[in-house]
Design an enzyme around this catalytic site. Structure first.
Site, PDB file in Angstrom:
ATOM      1  N   GLY A  25       7.160   1.591  -0.719  1.00 46.39           N
ATOM      2  CA  GLY A  25       5.893   0.713   0.218  1.00 46.39           C
ATOM      3  C   GLY A  25       4.175   1.273  -1.174  1.00 46.39           C
ATOM      4  O   GLY A  25       3.150   0.508  -0.943  1.00 46.39           O
ATOM      5  N   GLU A  60       9.502   8.040  -8.072  1.00 45.20           N
ATOM      6  CA  GLU A  60      10.272   8.473  -6.499  1.00 45.20           C
ATOM      7  C   GLU A  60      12.778   9.243  -6.788  1.00 45.20           C
ATOM      8  O   GLU A  60      12.976   9.754  -6.348  1.00 45.20           O
ATOM      9  CB  GLU A  60      10.217   7.984  -5.664  1.00 45.20           C
ATOM     10  CG  GLU A  60       8.461   8.140  -4.903  1.00 45.20           C
ATOM     11  CD  GLU A  60       8.468   7.167  -3.410  1.00 45.20           C
ATOM     12  OE1 GLU A  60       7.225   7.783  -3.308  1.00 45.20           O
ATOM     13  OE2 GLU A  60       8.654   6.228  -3.718  1.00 45.20           O
ATOM     14  N   GLY A  95       2.721   9.123  -0.765  1.00 43.38           N
ATOM     15  CA  GLY A  95       2.555   8.386   0.356  1.00 43.38           C
ATOM     16  C   GLY A  95       1.743   9.107   1.489  1.00 43.38           C
ATOM     17  O   GLY A  95       1.171  10.202   1.095  1.00 43.38           O
ATOM     18  N   SER A  96       1.421   8.672   2.262  1.00 44.99           N
ATOM     19  CA  SER A  96       0.656   9.328   3.346  1.00 44.99           C
ATOM     20  C   SER A  96       1.358  10.532   4.564  1.00 44.99           C
ATOM     21  O   SER A  96       0.119  11.435   4.711  1.00 44.99           O
ATOM     22  CB  SER A  96      -0.561   8.050   4.453  1.00 44.99           C
ATOM     23  OG  SER A  96       0.968   7.756   5.056  1.00 44.99           O
TER      24      SER A  96
HETATM   25  C1  5RP Z   1       5.570   5.656  -1.579  1.00 46.51           C
HETATM   26  C2  5RP Z   1       6.971   5.408  -1.253  1.00 46.51           C
HETATM   27  C3  5RP Z   1       6.591   5.809   0.602  1.00 46.51           C
HETATM   28  O1  5RP Z   1       6.618   7.178   0.097  1.00 46.51           O
HETATM   29  C4  5RP Z   1       6.979   5.505   1.172  1.00 46.51           C
HETATM   30  O2  5RP Z   1       5.542   3.632   1.104  1.00 46.51           O
HETATM   31  C5  5RP Z   1       6.254   6.021   2.806  1.00 46.51           C
HETATM   32  O3  5RP Z   1       4.808   6.246   3.110  1.00 46.51           O
HETATM   33  P1  5RP Z   1       3.839   6.416   3.707  1.00 46.51           P
HETATM   34  O4  5RP Z   1       4.687   8.445   4.231  1.00 46.51           O
HETATM   35  O5  5RP Z   1       2.230   6.322   3.793  1.00 46.51           O
HETATM   36  O6  5RP Z   1       4.322   5.967   4.926  1.00 46.51           O
HETATM   37  O7  5RP Z   1       8.007   5.111  -1.123  1.00 46.51           O
HETATM   38  O8  5RP Z   1       6.536   4.114  -2.772  1.00 46.51           O
END
Ligand code: 5RP
Length: 235
Positions: free
Chosen positions: A104, A111, A33-34
């Site tokens: 997300g 994970e 994720g970002s």
């Molecule tokens: C990916 C994830 C990410 O950690 C989650 O979507 C948060 O992402 P971001 O830091 O870009 O908001 O669960 O599967």
């Protein structure tokens, strides 16, 4: 060159705060994720400066693997790790009990494996991710084997969910996970018992993993923008 916006700076600061907690000689789970991307960058920068030594990363996704390579973090697999000291990962929702919705980025299966094996799991989020009750702002991601998509959707609907197959952006057709599966995003009116819901969904034949992370997080680092300035605090 224009300076980054406050939200980007806040994500950088929360990533930096998590990276600062990593100790030399550690095996580190690298999330997706970002926000986590900044933690990976800062771990790499600490390694390059000599502030941190002898780190090995275990990636949770293709994205984490690529970033670790870019920032010079040596990688190992779970087969080579006797134990994992710490994992750093983002989340889409965090409730007051530090239970999470993740996925997300469609990476929640790997994970959950990595994050739950770590002795300490540090979550990095912005304050917009904090909710009173899981499922209030974000749909629950469920990874499903492609041939089981239709029966799994029916089973999820029988549990009260409204299902959407996650579609690709700049790609025709559905999102395909790193494991070659599909992601169903499910809206439930409420998720009153996340622990029970996590098990019930994972019991549906064809489901690989869902995005409820119950009793996995140890530390939640939250970034906020206060008076135009980024600030990080621990939940
Ligand atoms: C990916 C994830 C990410 O950690 C989650 O979507 C948060 O992402 P971001 O830091 O870009 O908001 O669960 O599967």
């Amino acid at each position: 060159m224009s300076s980054p916006d406050p939200v980007t700076v806040m994500k950088q600061e929360v990533g930096r705060a998590a990276a600062a907690r990593v100790k030399s000689g550690s095996i580190v789970g690298l999330g997706t994720g970002s926000t986590t991307a900044y933690a990976i960058q800062f771990i790499g920068e600490r390694l390059a400066s000599g502030d941190l030594k002898d780190i090995k990363g275990i990636p949770t996704s293709f994205q984490a693997r690529v970033l670790a390579k870019k920032y010079g973090i040596p990688l190992i697999s779970l087969d080579e790790a006797d134990s994992m000291d710490v994992a750093i990962d983002g989340a889409d929702e965090v409730d007051p009990n530090k239970n999470l919705i993740k996925g997300g980025g469609a990476a929640h299966t790997q994970e959950k494996i990595v994050d739950s094996l770590a002795k300490e799991f540090i979550v990095v989020v912005d304050d917009g991710k904090l909710v009173k009750s899981l499922g209030s702002t974000f749909l629950l991601p469920v990874e499903v084997l492609p041939m089981a998509m239709t029966p799994v959707m029916k089973a999820l609907e029988n549990l009260g969910g409204k299902c959407d197959l996650r579609m690709g952006v700049k790609k025709a057709g559905p999102v395909v996970s790193d494991q070659g599966n599909l992601i169903i995003d499910v809206k439930f009116t409420s998720i009153d018992n996340p622990a029970e819901m996590e098990k019930t969904i994972n019991n549906i034949p064809g489901v690989l993993e869902n995005g409820l992370f119950v009793d996995v997080a140890d530390v939640v680092l939250v970034g906020e923008v206060k008076d135009g300035k980024p600030n990080v605090y621990e939940l």
